[in-house]
Design an enzyme around this catalytic site. Structure first.
Site, PDB file in Angstrom:
ATOM      1  CD  GLU A  13     -10.520   8.040  14.766  1.00 15.74           C
ATOM      2  OE1 GLU A  13     -10.613   6.694  15.248  1.00 15.74           O
ATOM      3  OE2 GLU A  13     -10.036   8.814  15.376  1.00 15.74           O
ATOM      4  CG  HIS A  40      -7.207   2.172   4.719  1.00 16.41           C
ATOM      5  ND1 HIS A  40      -7.203   1.763   3.524  1.00 16.41           N
ATOM      6  CD2 HIS A  40      -5.947   2.395   5.202  1.00 16.41           C
ATOM      7  CE1 HIS A  40      -5.667   1.239   3.280  1.00 16.41           C
ATOM      8  NE2 HIS A  40      -5.072   1.577   4.416  1.00 16.41           N
ATOM      9  CG  MET A  91     -12.147   1.688  15.483  1.00 16.08           C
ATOM     10  SD  MET A  91     -12.976   0.150  14.590  1.00 16.08           S
ATOM     11  CE  MET A  91     -12.912  -0.783  16.140  1.00 16.08           C
ATOM     12  CG  HIS A 132       2.809   3.551  10.934  1.00 16.86           C
ATOM     13  ND1 HIS A 132       3.218   2.827  12.018  1.00 16.86           N
ATOM     14  CD2 HIS A 132       2.023   2.789  10.339  1.00 16.86           C
ATOM     15  CE1 HIS A 132       2.743   1.402  11.906  1.00 16.86           C
ATOM     16  NE2 HIS A 132       1.964   1.361  10.756  1.00 16.86           N
ATOM     17  N   PRO A 188      -2.193   8.299  14.080  1.00 20.42           N
ATOM     18  CG  PRO A 188      -2.614   6.869  12.418  1.00 20.42           C
ATOM     19  CD  PRO A 188      -1.576   7.665  13.033  1.00 20.42           C
ATOM     20  CG  HIS A 241       1.743   5.949   7.628  1.00 20.07           C
ATOM     21  ND1 HIS A 241       0.602   5.314   8.110  1.00 20.07           N
ATOM     22  CD2 HIS A 241       2.066   6.960   8.283  1.00 20.07           C
ATOM     23  CE1 HIS A 241       0.126   6.279   9.173  1.00 20.07           C
ATOM     24  NE2 HIS A 241       0.985   7.281   9.032  1.00 20.07           N
ATOM     25  CG  ASP A 249      -1.955   1.042   0.991  1.00 17.48           C
ATOM     26  OD1 ASP A 249      -2.057   1.750  -0.087  1.00 17.48           O
ATOM     27  OD2 ASP A 249      -3.051   1.113   1.889  1.00 17.48           O
TER      28      ASP A 249
END
Lengths: 471, 145
Positions: A203, A200, A371, A394, A368, A319, A92
């Site tokens: 938020e 992914h 979740m 990251h 981040p 990232h 990715d």
């Protein structure tokens, strides 16, 4: 495996056998215990064996097992003797995070939490079954691959200040669309502006604590302010670019001597090395453009609910990427090829790569959380340039497997747990919700504490989620 | 014989797929991938795609075969239901027919980014099945999710 403590939060696997350099692990004792549980150390040792690697292979505090390189892995290579590796960037390409700030405060969202989650879920496609509503021709896609976020802004989806506040201004200039295969184009063309699934997310958060008033003010961040975070990447296009070049490099160089076939690489100066880099830049630009479209749709949706809302980009960071950057090597300035896989650039004050607005204080670093847990805003430092080639973590980094997460809590239970914490969530699948359970990740607060203590980036603010949208 | 099983992995999805012949092990790998893509969604076998591949070894053949399933989903919106025919020869040629449907007809969220070579293995062992000697192929794959 030999592992020596160098100083507080710094460990080293000394150079042995086939290693070109030692490997360094930046972690607290408790984090190191978690890192030891999977193949991270073995994988970072493999990275230290690659030709032309400089100083040491690095595993950051969020490191966990990946393929080829570990996630949370950083390595710098000599441009003349070194290599570039698709497995050192990841499938990715430019999986990345963008932080937006708004003129709303926490209570504005709390009064319309359900409307916000539904509006965003409906508008931002996850990318399967219902692909992108954004149609683009092959010819135009080529322009997008070479111009990144700027292309999307010039089509009327955003403003100039958006891309001026991104890493590389939202465009890696060496991109060449001709180096991207037809298969990669076909996979990506219908996925522009889609979030994807897995880890992914999108938020809506509020700033719950400020650690550094001065820097927060420079970033335009204050307590109780509403922020929005987007985490996604280059979708099928980037995945196919990685896969295509892994195959081409295998055909050219063979993989028989590699400890892991995913470590396949090409000399930086070879034709294939250069071609991969140009294609990787194009895929990275797709990711920047992707998030720019998503940003535009977020603006449109939230304007319907909050007519006087103003949304600005704080920053957008890569990232999974390889970059040519100037670093001090043996006391001399030198351009080297940095691979950051599941790692973030964290340049301090003065670097020309940092947007002018932030150049005096250092670049914003967005970390981040998993979740439903806190996310952090930090600032890059000179110390990072000394210790980790200007890199930091990251995210929290996983500690337990997806299958274990599913066994422990169902998606419905997690949804309920989050709701009790005041978080509204809409996920495309209950299974993916369970897989991303906060319990499957390291403690973000501990990871950020260690990063701050090491000084490879410094805490500025903490954000907590109110609304979560997942593919 | 179990068709496939999922193993522990910190971040990605790791599975083993089994078969009495190499073709059956490949077929079951495709089913493990399908399960990762769309969980237990029942896909109607209404459309047909063919795959023709030539590679340098079995691992490359497997990697490209599974990648093709991801490609068909992203590029042609085709969601796999089952493998109806598959033939692999000793020169690493693969011919397969896949049945499936238009992906837009189903609710799912594909988390799979890519097939990887990490920890990939294809092994064959002799097993005794009620006294009869047979072969069992085991395929191991890590998917980047």
């Amino acid at each position: 495996m030999n592992l020596n403590k160098i100083s507080k939060n710094v460990y080293e696997i000394p150079q042995e056998e086939k290693m070109e350099v030692p490997a360094r692990i930046f972690a607290s004792e408790s984090i190191l215990e978690n890192i030891k549980k999977d193949k991270t150390l073995e994988q970072i040792k493999n990275v230290a064996c690659l030709p032309g690697i400089i100083d040491y292979a690095i595993a950051l505090p969020d490191a966990h097992q990946g393929y080829g390189f570990p996630i949370g892995g950083v390595a710098a290579f000599d441009v003349d003797k070194g290599i570039i590796s698709p497995g050192g960037v990841g499938y990715d390409i430019n999986c990345s995070v963008r932080l937006l700030k708004t003129n709303l405060t926490k209570k504005d969202i709390l009064s319309k939490q359900k409307e916000v989650v539904e509006a965003l879920y409906k508008r931002i496609p996850s990318g399967v079954g219902r692909g992108s509503p954004f149609n683009i021709s092959r010819k135009e896609l080529n322009k997008l691959l070479e111009n990144g976020a700027k292309y999307i802004v010039e089509k009327g989806f955003g403003k100039k200040e958006d891309y001026l506040h991104m890493e590389e201004e939202g465009c890696l200039k060496e991109a060449n669309a001709e180096k991207v295969s037809d298969r990669a184009i076909k996979r990506g063309i219908g996925q522009l502006g889609t979030l994807g699934a897995g880890n992914h997310f999108l938020e809506v958060q509020f700033v719950d604590e400020i650690f550094d008033d001065k820097v927060a003010k420079e970033f335009g961040i204050e307590k109780n302010q509403v922020t929005i975070m987007i985490h996604c990447g280059s979708r099928g296009l980037g995945h196919q670019v990685a896969s295509d070049y892994i195959k081409l490099m295998e055909d050219e160089y063979g993989f028989e001597n590699l400890p892991d076939r995913e470590l396949i690489n090409a000399p930086i100066k070879s034709k294939l090395g250069k071609d991969y880099y140009s294609a990787m830049c194009a895929a990275a630009n797709f990711a920047f453009a992707n998030k720019q479209l998503i940003t535009h749709w977020i603006r449109e949706e939230l304007e319907k609910l909050f007519p006087s809302i103003k949304i600005d980009v704080v920053y957008d960071i890569c990232h999974n990427i390889a970059k040519f950057e100037e670093h001090i090597i043996n006391g001399k300035k030198k351009i080297v090829c940095i691979h950051r896989k599941g790692a973030t650039r964290a340049f301090g004050p003065g670097r020309k790569e940092v947007p002018e607005t932030y150049r005096k204080i250092g670049q914003p670093v967005i970390i981040p959380g998993s979740m439903g847990t806190a996310s952090y805003l930090l600032v890059g430092t000179k110390k990072a340039e000394e210790l980790t080639f200007g890199s930091t973590v990251h995210g929290a980094g996983r500690i337990s497997s997806r299958s274990k997460a599913i066994r422990e809590l169902s998606g419905e239970e997690i949804k309920e747990e989050l709701r009790e914490k005041g978080i509204e969530i809409h996920a495309g699948s209950m299974k993916s919700l369970a897989e991303e359970a906060p319990e499957a990740y390291k403690d973000i607060d501990e990871v950020v504490r260690v990063v701050d203590e090491l000084g490879i980036s410094k805490k500025v603010a903490r954000m907590k989620p109110m609304v979560v949208v997942k593919g | 014989m179990k068709k496939f099983k999922f193993l522990e992995h910190t971040a990605d999805v790791k599975f083993q797929a089994f078969g009495r012949e190499i073709e059956e092990a490949f077929e079951n790998s495709a089913l493990a991938l399908k399960q990762t893509i769309c969980d237990n969604v029942k896909v109607i076998a209404s459309k047909k795609k063919t795959i023709n591949l030539k590679q340098k070894d079995l691992e490359s053949l497997l990697y490209n075969f599974l990648e093709e399933i991801l490609y068909l989903l992203d590029a042609e919106n085709f969601l796999i239901a089952e493998i109806s025919k598959i033939k692999i020869d000793d020169k690493f040629n693969l011919r397969a027919t896949i049945l499936g449907d238009d992906a837009s007809e189903y609710e799912f969220t594909n988390p799979v980014k890519a097939v990887t070579y990490n920890d990939m293995s294809i092994t064959k062992e002799k097993i005794s099945d009620y006294g009869r000697h047979k072969e069992l192929w085991t395929i191991q794959v890590v998917l980047d999710v």
